[in-house]
Design a protein around this motif. Structure first.
Motif, mmCIF file in Angstrom:
data_model
loop_
_atom_site.group_PDB
_atom_site.id
_atom_site.type_symbol
_atom_site.label_atom_id
_atom_site.label_comp_id
_atom_site.label_asym_id
_atom_site.label_seq_id
_atom_site.Cartn_x
_atom_site.Cartn_y
_atom_site.Cartn_z
ATOM 1 N N MET A 136 0.853 -1.197 0.000
ATOM 2 C CA MET A 136 0.000 0.000 0.000
ATOM 3 C C MET A 136 0.884 1.240 0.000
ATOM 4 N N ARG A 137 0.661 2.150 -0.918
ATOM 5 C CA ARG A 137 1.455 3.364 -0.957
ATOM 6 C C ARG A 137 1.113 4.242 0.244
ATOM 7 N N GLN A 138 2.105 4.978 0.717
ATOM 8 C CA GLN A 138 1.915 5.874 1.846
ATOM 9 C C GLN A 138 1.805 7.300 1.319
ATOM 10 N N SER A 139 0.815 7.999 1.743
ATOM 11 C CA SER A 139 0.615 9.374 1.292
ATOM 12 C C SER A 139 -0.100 10.145 2.381
ATOM 13 N N THR A 140 0.542 11.174 2.895
ATOM 14 C CA THR A 140 -0.095 11.977 3.919
ATOM 15 C C THR A 140 -0.974 13.036 3.281
ATOM 16 N N ALA A 141 -1.869 13.571 4.094
ATOM 17 C CA ALA A 141 -2.828 14.555 3.599
ATOM 18 C C ALA A 141 -2.136 15.879 3.283
ATOM 19 N N PRO A 142 -2.708 16.683 2.411
ATOM 20 C CA PRO A 142 -2.059 17.936 1.991
ATOM 21 C C PRO A 142 -2.115 19.011 3.075
ATOM 22 N N GLN A 143 -1.280 20.027 2.889
ATOM 23 C CA GLN A 143 -1.260 21.168 3.790
ATOM 24 C C GLN A 143 -2.508 22.027 3.592
ATOM 25 N N SER A 144 -2.897 22.720 4.650
ATOM 26 C CA SER A 144 -3.999 23.677 4.554
ATOM 27 C C SER A 144 -3.479 25.020 4.074
ATOM 28 N N PRO A 145 -4.184 25.682 3.148
ATOM 29 C CA PRO A 145 -3.751 27.005 2.700
ATOM 30 C C PRO A 145 -4.198 28.141 3.626
ATOM 31 N N PHE A 146 -4.909 27.800 4.704
ATOM 32 C CA PHE A 146 -5.482 28.837 5.564
ATOM 33 C C PHE A 146 -4.686 28.974 6.856
ATOM 34 N N ALA A 147 -4.695 30.191 7.391
ATOM 35 C CA ALA A 147 -3.897 30.488 8.582
ATOM 36 C C ALA A 147 -4.501 29.894 9.834
ATOM 37 N N GLY A 148 -5.820 29.804 9.902
ATOM 38 C CA GLY A 148 -6.464 29.311 11.104
ATOM 39 C C GLY A 148 -6.415 30.323 12.227
ATOM 40 N N ALA A 149 -6.420 29.862 13.450
ATOM 41 C CA ALA A 149 -6.446 30.732 14.629
ATOM 42 C C ALA A 149 -5.054 31.295 14.910
ATOM 43 N N PRO A 150 -4.984 32.412 15.629
ATOM 44 C CA PRO A 150 -3.682 32.925 16.068
ATOM 45 C C PRO A 150 -2.931 31.876 16.882
ATOM 46 N N VAL A 151 -1.613 31.879 16.734
ATOM 47 C CA VAL A 151 -0.789 30.839 17.360
ATOM 48 C C VAL A 151 -0.972 30.818 18.869
ATOM 49 N N GLU A 152 -1.034 32.003 19.504
ATOM 50 C CA GLU A 152 -1.134 32.021 20.956
ATOM 51 C C GLU A 152 -2.450 31.415 21.440
ATOM 52 N N LEU A 153 -3.519 31.592 20.672
ATOM 53 C CA LEU A 153 -4.792 30.975 21.035
ATOM 54 C C LEU A 153 -4.731 29.458 20.875
ATOM 55 N N SER A 154 -4.133 29.015 19.765
ATOM 56 C CA SER A 154 -4.001 27.574 19.547
ATOM 57 C C SER A 154 -3.169 26.933 20.641
ATOM 58 N N ASP A 155 -2.089 27.607 21.038
ATOM 59 C CA ASP A 155 -1.258 27.079 22.114
ATOM 60 C C ASP A 155 -2.048 26.971 23.419
ATOM 61 N N ALA A 156 -2.868 27.985 23.687
ATOM 62 C CA ALA A 156 -3.662 27.975 24.923
ATOM 63 C C ALA A 156 -4.664 26.828 24.924
ATOM 64 N N VAL A 157 -5.303 26.587 23.784
ATOM 65 C CA VAL A 157 -6.276 25.493 23.686
ATOM 66 C C VAL A 157 -5.586 24.142 23.844
ATOM 67 N N GLU A 158 -4.461 23.973 23.190
ATOM 68 C CA GLU A 158 -3.750 22.704 23.309
ATOM 69 C C GLU A 158 -3.307 22.459 24.751
ATOM 70 N N SER A 159 -2.813 23.496 25.419
ATOM 71 C CA SER A 159 -2.407 23.345 26.818
ATOM 72 C C SER A 159 -3.601 23.002 27.702
ATOM 73 N N ALA A 160 -4.738 23.644 27.438
ATOM 74 C CA ALA A 160 -5.945 23.348 28.223
ATOM 75 C C ALA A 160 -6.364 21.899 28.040
ATOM 76 N N ALA A 161 -6.257 21.387 26.816
ATOM 77 C CA ALA A 161 -6.605 19.985 26.570
ATOM 78 C C ALA A 161 -5.644 19.049 27.281
ATOM 79 N N GLU A 162 -4.373 19.356 27.262
ATOM 80 C CA GLU A 162 -3.392 18.487 27.904
ATOM 81 C C GLU A 162 -3.619 18.400 29.409
#
Length: 421
Positions: free
Chosen positions: A1-27
């Motif tokens: 079976m060939r291995q192929s990862t999904a493509p990159q997103s062209p969108f910026a998404g949320a600000p990095v500091e917000l994403s970091d805060a959410v990830e820390s809250a989940a952890e």
């Protein structure tokens, strides 16, 4: 079976500091999510009986100051909670499943789905409480019972559960990390053949054999398979075929599942199965009652690629590399009632690995995996992935525009309740 990862997103998404805060809250929630995985696994509950599971999840929300309403949308074991930013904006729903399989327990890993969904919601709730002005919009957590064989999400949808939702997301455990995979639409069908009873030796010519009709219909399914698309599925059992060999059966019942990759091919398959039943009845001089959808049908999943790419970006933060759609053979396909949601609003239903690739869903081995360390890490990584995907959707208007445009290009919302009329 060939291995192929999904493509990159062209969108910026949320600000990095917000994403970091959410990830820390989940952890920080990891011990509580581990408890959810273990507690639901230890006491599995089947469709519409998930009272302990709901109590566990609602109690967790309550400990974090979140009021959840149970018994929503006319279903005792459904629940709903929500949090919002300081300003109005879009609404994204995170879905949590928690029903188990009869005799196999959590062999589909819905305990992991529940932990991931509730964990994602609580991580977002913590971040919105700390930074209420950072995000506009609303996050809904919807507890959705009775996925296994009952299409509970459609029951909720018919009561308006998704009427005020702009997008919906969830994650399912599996043997691979997959950005996207085929999920077949599914309908339930019953054929009831009625004939005339007679003594099978003394007066067989006076009878009309309902079991013969069932046998012909079953053979007709086998002959139909040659003309079906490769991933279409029809499986059937004869659940009633008479009681004594000396009596020609005047009643026979065939129970079937019909599955297909697209709504229109599922509808075509349904019509062909109707013809088989009527033909078998005609050949045997019997009558047939055709009973579709004793539980609501499940449509195939319509995946939103713009949202999926944000899920992939979040999983890469967790050290996972989800495979693109089409890498894992589409013949490894099951069904889910999330498909009905995905034809109402844009949605994603990615998969996260908690077991080796050769361990299949709905097996005892997968049930064991759903209580192991990979299930716990999958629940946490799934919670982070869902939370960050939801955050991106709320924070990035260009992403939302792309999500909506893609959904419109796919045909927009479908009239799910009337599709098979």
């Amino acid at each position: 079976m060939r291995q192929s990862t999904a493509p990159q997103s062209p969108f910026a998404g949320a600000p990095v500091e917000l994403s970091d805060a959410v990830e820390s809250a989940a952890e920080r929630l990891a011990p509580e999510l581990d408890h959810v995985v273990a507690a639901l696994h230890a006491e599995p509950e089947t469709a519409y009986e998930e009272h302990r599971s709901v109590a566990t999840l609602v109690a967790l929300l309550d400990r974090h100051g979140i009021r959840a309403e149970a018994g929503v949308h006319g279903v005792d074991t459904a629940f709903r909670a929500e949090v919002r930013g300081a300003a109005d904006g879009p609404t994204i729903a995170i879905l949590a499943e928690y029903d188990a399989l009869p005799n196999l327990g959590h062999a589909c890993g819905h305990n992991v789905i529940a932990a991931a969904g509730v964990g994602a919601f609580l991580a977002l709730a913590r971040t919105l409480a700390d930074r209420p002005d950072a995000v506009a919009g609303r996050v809904v957590l919807l507890g959705t019972p009775a996925e296994e064989g009952h299409s509970g999400k459609e029951v909720l949808a018919l009561d308006g559960a998704f009427d005020d939702v702009d997008a919906a997301i969830m994650v399912h455990p599996y043997g691979y990390d997959l950005a996207d995979q085929v999920w077949l639409g599914r309908r339930l069908l019953r054929w009831v053949f009625t004939g005339a009873s007679a003594h099978a030796s003394a007066q067989p010519f006076m009878g009309r054999n309902a079991l013969d009709a069932a046998a012909l219909a079953y053979q007709g399914i086998g002959l139909l398979r040659q003309q079906l698309p490769p991933v279409d599925r029809v499986h059937a059992v004869v659940s009633d075929g008479g009681t004594r060999p000396s009596v020609i059966p005047d009643r026979a019942v065939v129970e079937l599942y019909a599955r297909s990759k697209y709504p229109d091919t599922l509808r075509d398959l349904s019509r062909r199965l109707d013809d088989i039943a009527r033909g078998a009845a005609l050949m045997t001089g019997t009558s047939v009652e055709i009973v579709w959808d004793r539980e609501p049908p499940s449509l195939p999943v319509r995946t939103n690629e713009a949202l999926t790419a944000r899920w992939v970006a979040a999983q890469r933060r967790r050290g996972r590399e989800p495979l693109a759609g089409g890498v894992v053979p589409e013949t490894l396909a099951a069904s889910t009632d999330f498909g009905n949601v995905s034809y109402r609003v844009p949605g994603i239903h990615p998969l996260i690995a908690i077991a080796p690739p050769d361990v299949a869903l709905h097996t005892e081995d997968f049930a064991l995996a759903a209580a192991g360390p990979a299930a716990r890490s999958g629940a946490l990584d799934g919670a982070v992935g869902l939370a960050l995907t939801a955050l991106d959707y709320l924070c990035d208007p260009e992403l939302r525009d792309a999500v909506d445009a893609e959904f419109a290009a796919q045909g927009g919302p479908l009239d799910v309740p009337r599709y098979f009329d």
